[in-house]
Design a protein around this motif. Structure first.
Motif, mmCIF file in Angstrom:
data_model
loop_
_atom_site.group_PDB
_atom_site.id
_atom_site.type_symbol
_atom_site.label_atom_id
_atom_site.label_comp_id
_atom_site.label_asym_id
_atom_site.label_seq_id
_atom_site.Cartn_x
_atom_site.Cartn_y
_atom_site.Cartn_z
ATOM 1 N N LEU A 202 57.027 42.147 27.501
ATOM 2 C CA LEU A 202 57.418 40.864 28.085
ATOM 3 C C LEU A 202 56.223 40.046 28.555
ATOM 4 O O LEU A 202 56.222 38.818 28.445
ATOM 5 N N TYR A 203 55.212 40.729 29.078
ATOM 6 C CA TYR A 203 54.092 40.019 29.702
ATOM 7 C C TYR A 203 52.764 40.511 29.112
ATOM 8 O O TYR A 203 52.082 41.357 29.696
ATOM 9 N N PRO A 204 52.385 40.011 27.941
ATOM 10 C CA PRO A 204 51.155 40.474 27.278
ATOM 11 C C PRO A 204 49.908 40.321 28.140
ATOM 12 O O PRO A 204 48.938 41.061 27.962
ATOM 13 N N GLU A 205 49.930 39.374 29.081
ATOM 14 C CA GLU A 205 48.759 39.158 29.933
ATOM 15 C C GLU A 205 48.471 40.339 30.854
ATOM 16 O O GLU A 205 47.381 40.445 31.419
ATOM 17 N N LEU A 206 49.435 41.248 30.998
ATOM 18 C CA LEU A 206 49.239 42.413 31.871
ATOM 19 C C LEU A 206 48.675 43.605 31.120
ATOM 20 O O LEU A 206 48.371 44.636 31.716
ATOM 21 N N ARG A 207 48.525 43.489 29.816
ATOM 22 C CA ARG A 207 48.135 44.644 29.013
ATOM 23 C C ARG A 207 46.692 45.064 29.245
ATOM 24 O O ARG A 207 45.794 44.237 29.372
ATOM 25 N N VAL A 208 46.495 46.374 29.268
ATOM 26 C CA VAL A 208 45.163 46.951 29.188
ATOM 27 C C VAL A 208 45.126 47.665 27.854
ATOM 28 O O VAL A 208 45.966 48.525 27.584
ATOM 29 N N SER A 209 44.194 47.306 26.989
ATOM 30 C CA SER A 209 44.178 47.860 25.642
ATOM 31 C C SER A 209 44.047 49.369 25.673
ATOM 32 O O SER A 209 43.433 49.939 26.573
ATOM 33 N N GLN A 210 44.627 50.006 24.677
ATOM 34 C CA GLN A 210 44.631 51.462 24.633
ATOM 35 C C GLN A 210 43.214 52.003 24.640
ATOM 36 O O GLN A 210 42.335 51.522 23.951
ATOM 37 N N TYR A 244 49.299 40.820 43.207
ATOM 38 C CA TYR A 244 48.094 40.153 43.704
ATOM 39 C C TYR A 244 47.577 39.146 42.675
ATOM 40 O O TYR A 244 47.243 38.003 43.017
ATOM 41 N N ALA A 245 47.524 39.561 41.411
ATOM 42 C CA ALA A 245 46.974 38.688 40.371
ATOM 43 C C ALA A 245 47.805 37.416 40.214
ATOM 44 O O ALA A 245 47.261 36.312 40.104
ATOM 45 N N ARG A 246 49.122 37.554 40.222
ATOM 46 C CA ARG A 246 49.981 36.387 40.029
ATOM 47 C C ARG A 246 49.979 35.471 41.254
ATOM 48 O O ARG A 246 50.267 34.281 41.151
ATOM 49 N N ASN A 247 49.680 36.035 42.419
ATOM 50 C CA ASN A 247 49.733 35.243 43.649
ATOM 51 C C ASN A 247 48.409 34.573 44.006
ATOM 52 O O ASN A 247 48.325 33.884 45.021
ATOM 53 N N LEU A 248 47.378 34.790 43.203
ATOM 54 C CA LEU A 248 46.097 34.149 43.492
ATOM 55 C C LEU A 248 46.246 32.633 43.422
ATOM 56 O O LEU A 248 46.580 32.085 42.372
ATOM 57 N N THR A 264 38.203 44.453 37.529
ATOM 58 C CA THR A 264 37.812 43.621 36.386
ATOM 59 C C THR A 264 39.032 43.124 35.630
ATOM 60 O O THR A 264 39.049 41.997 35.119
ATOM 61 N N MET A 265 40.076 43.938 35.560
ATOM 62 C CA MET A 265 41.311 43.529 34.900
ATOM 63 C C MET A 265 41.931 42.318 35.599
ATOM 64 O O MET A 265 42.392 41.373 34.960
ATOM 65 N N ILE A 266 41.919 42.330 36.934
ATOM 66 C CA ILE A 266 42.461 41.203 37.691
ATOM 67 C C ILE A 266 41.583 39.973 37.503
ATOM 68 O O ILE A 266 42.077 38.848 37.388
ATOM 69 N N LEU A 267 40.274 40.185 37.458
ATOM 70 C CA LEU A 267 39.357 39.071 37.208
ATOM 71 C C LEU A 267 39.666 38.424 35.856
ATOM 72 O O LEU A 267 39.693 37.190 35.734
ATOM 73 N N ALA A 268 39.925 39.250 34.828
ATOM 74 C CA ALA A 268 40.253 38.709 33.505
ATOM 75 C C ALA A 268 41.563 37.928 33.546
ATOM 76 O O ALA A 268 41.687 36.864 32.935
ATOM 77 N N PHE A 269 42.547 38.449 34.270
ATOM 78 C CA PHE A 269 43.838 37.765 34.418
ATOM 79 C C PHE A 269 43.633 36.405 35.072
ATOM 80 O O PHE A 269 44.186 35.392 34.631
ATOM 81 N N ARG A 270 42.820 36.378 36.139
ATOM 82 C CA ARG A 270 42.552 35.129 36.842
ATOM 83 C C ARG A 270 41.845 34.124 35.931
ATOM 84 O O ARG A 270 42.141 32.917 35.958
ATOM 85 N N CYS A 271 40.928 34.631 35.130
ATOM 86 C CA CYS A 271 40.211 33.752 34.208
ATOM 87 C C CYS A 271 41.191 33.060 33.264
ATOM 88 O O CYS A 271 41.104 31.841 33.037
#
Length: 605
Positions: A202-210, A244-248, A264-271
């Protein structure tokens, strides 16, 4: 109390009054294991249902909310509605039909995953769990709904009305009304891995690649079946990270997080949030070392960051500024060129030769490696209209002997009440994390922690695996023989060589190890950004911020180096050990204070 993502109703400026009322009821009338998403785009088509409600046993419910009053509606069919608006009559979709369309899109997406469907029986091919959809009418009472005959076009059990979502409503009655909207109620309890898979779709932006945070996802043909390309094990942000990431919001934000906590994952999401905002000015992503900058570039480009995102290591950015604005360097005895460039950019910003407010957003990874004057400079580069700054910090991993700011306010960073601490380690196995942190703990002075810069201790790792291995050999040659065999065995088990690393203290060790591997027919690379399948051979400094499935750290007897304090090299070794996501191998052919300490700790466990 349910989790609402992105945030609480009072923080949503775009929420209608009716949506706000329903959100408040969802939060307070549902239990802790419910998760609700409001207006978050789903899948590659970025459809935006008003609310998605997920529960481990109840399943998924899609709700569409309309703030219509009874006299707003002129007429309605099962497909459309004709409503009065400020600009005249308007034809819109029946809210139940809208909800049904979103629910069907979700089920079609999830049913493509063999791990989320029934594999046998009369319901074979259907989802493992219940799903449903409904409409919410926060300004129409049940009596008004019935008198108007709306039940002809919206079945009574598919709607919740205003008197059924009052603050005084009974929680059990509220829930019963929602779950009466399901088409069927058979299914199974959703495990955590099931829920992760649902979020992954549902939310590809939350993915961490395998395999690793920085792995570039393989390109897929439009005709490729999802089931053929899905990984067996997937990684996504957990709900705490996602919340946290969505509420920034706007303003300055800070994350204090232990190694492997997903900073770093949250930083990428924020970017990517800033990219989607489509600001006219670029976004700047900075870190300290070149290797991490290259990996961040790979990761963000794979997620769709375009030319409006500038990703650099700090000294490279200063070099760019010097070239762009033709800054003069002032040579000083013993000062290196990159140090002169930093000083030149600071002078240029003070004089106005380097323009301020160049960037819509600035994101700084590994911020503990940045000197106070660097941070002060960067704040000046931030557009005051957007004022979006994210600083990621972990003082335990500070390995470059930078001075700390007296306070964040002293360098122009306003994060009072806007910082977040992440203590849970997701990267390492519990066994590797315990060894690494137990080892470094004697070298950490908690008395130096401040409110602005806390020393965050990690909680135990969530995953268990084999204990880290430590072996002694007669010589460096035999160390490398064993490391090569160990890496070869991992490769035969299906671990790509590029997801393995050998981490060293010095560049001389790097060169010796690369030669040894090549002599034994093992491909090796000294650049973590390099293409092809090769073992990554890096210095411990260069490995900072990265992660690998299997990590070998040879020649431990050489640590600490003669001209370096124990504390400095202990922190550096902690950084190196926490790069391993699955397996950690420590080797040595001579003894030292670190090898004796680690051997005792491993023996005690």
């Amino acid at each position: 109390m349910a989790i609402l993502l992105p945030s609480s109703p009072s923080q949503h400026k775009k929420m209608t009054q009716g949506e706000r009322r329903l959100a408040a009821r969802l939060i307070t009338k549902l239990e802790d294991d419910y998760v609700c998403w409001y207006d978050v785009p789903i899948g590659s088509k970025q459809l935006q249902p008003d609310f998605i409600v997920l529960h481990p046993t109840r399943g998924i419910l899609v709700l569409e909310v309309k703030d219509w009053k009874i006299d707003t509606i002129k007429s309605m069919t099962k497909a459309t509605a004709e409503i009065f608006t400020d600009v005249g009559l308007k034809h819109v979709a029946n809210p139940l039909e809208q909800a049904r369309g979103y629910a069907m899109a979700i089920t079609n997406l999830l049913e493509a995953d063999p791990f989320l469907v029934q594999l046998e029986g009369k319901h074979k091919g259907n989802l493992l769990f219940p799903w449903g959809f409904g409409a919410a009418l926060p300004n129409i009472t049940r009596k008004q709904f019935d008198v108007a005959g709306l039940d002809v076009v919206i079945p009574s059990d598919k709607v919740i009305c205003s008197d059924e979502m009052q603050e005084s409503v009974d929680a059990e009655g509220f829930q019963k009304r929602l779950w009466g909207m399901f088409n069927y109620n058979f299914g199974t309890h959703l495990s955590l891995s099931n829920i992760d898979r649902i979020k992954w779709h549902l939310y590809p932006e939350l993915r961490v690649s395998q395999g690793t945070l920085f792995e570039v996802p393989a390109k897929q043909s439009p005709n490729t079946l999802i089931a053929e390309t899905l990984p067996d094990i997937i990684k996504v942000m957990d709900f705490e990270q996602e919340k946290y990431a969505r509420n920034l919001g706007t303003g300055h934000r800070m994350i204090h997080g232990v190694a492997g906590s997903g900073k770093t994952m949250i930083l990428a999401f924020r970017c990517m949030q800033l990219v989607q905002a489509a600001y006219s000015k670029p976004v700047l992503v900075l870190c300290f070392n070149k290797t991490l900058a290259a990996k961040l570039t790979t990761m963000l480009r794979a997620r769709g960051a375009g030319d409006n995102v500038h990703i650099r290591h700090f000294h490279g950015w200063c070099s760019d500024m010097c070239n762009l604005y033709q800054l003069d360097l002032q040579k000083a005895d013993g000062e290196k060129t990159y140090e002169q460039q930093v000083a030149a950019v600071i002078r240029g910003a003070e004089s106005g030769r380097v323009p301020r407010e160049q960037y819509a957003g600035i994101l700084i990874d590994e911020g503990h490696d940045f000197a106070p004057e660097w941070l002060k400079l960067l704040v000046q580069m931030l557009d005051s209209n957007t004022d979006s700054l994210l600083l990621v910090y972990d003082d335990v991993q500070s390995i470059y002997k930078q001075r700390k700011p007296e306070s964040w306010a002293s360098v122009g960073i306003n994060v009072k009440g806007r910082s977040k601490i992440f203590k849970i380690n997701y990267r390492n196995t519990a066994e590797a994390l315990k060894l690494a942190f137990d080892f470094v703990s004697p070298y950490i002075d908690d008395s130096k922690a401040t409110e602005d810069i806390p020393l965050v201790h990690p909680e135990a790792g969530l995953r268990h695996g084999g204990a880290p291995m430590m072996k002694r050999f007669a010589s460096f040659h035999w160390e490398m023989k064993h490391v090569g065999t160990w890496l070869g065995a991992a490769h035969k088990r299906g671990v790509p060589l590029k997801r393995t690393a050998i981490l060293c203290r010095t560049n001389d060790q790097v060169n010796r190890i690369v030669k040894s591997l090549c002599d034994n027919g093992i491909a090796a690379s000294v650049s973590a950004a390099g293409e092809g399948d090769a073992v990554q051979v890096l210095t411990m400094h260069s490995s900072k911020g990265l992660e690998f499935d299997c990590v070998a750290i040879p020649d431990l007897g050489a640590l600490p180096l003669p001209k370096v304090t124990e504390a400095e090299d202990a922190r550096l070794l902690y950084v190196a050990m926490t790069r391993a996501t699955n397996e950690l191998l420590l080797t040595h052919h001579s003894d030292g204070v670190f090898t004796r300490d680690l051997a005792q700790r491993l023996a005690a466990n």
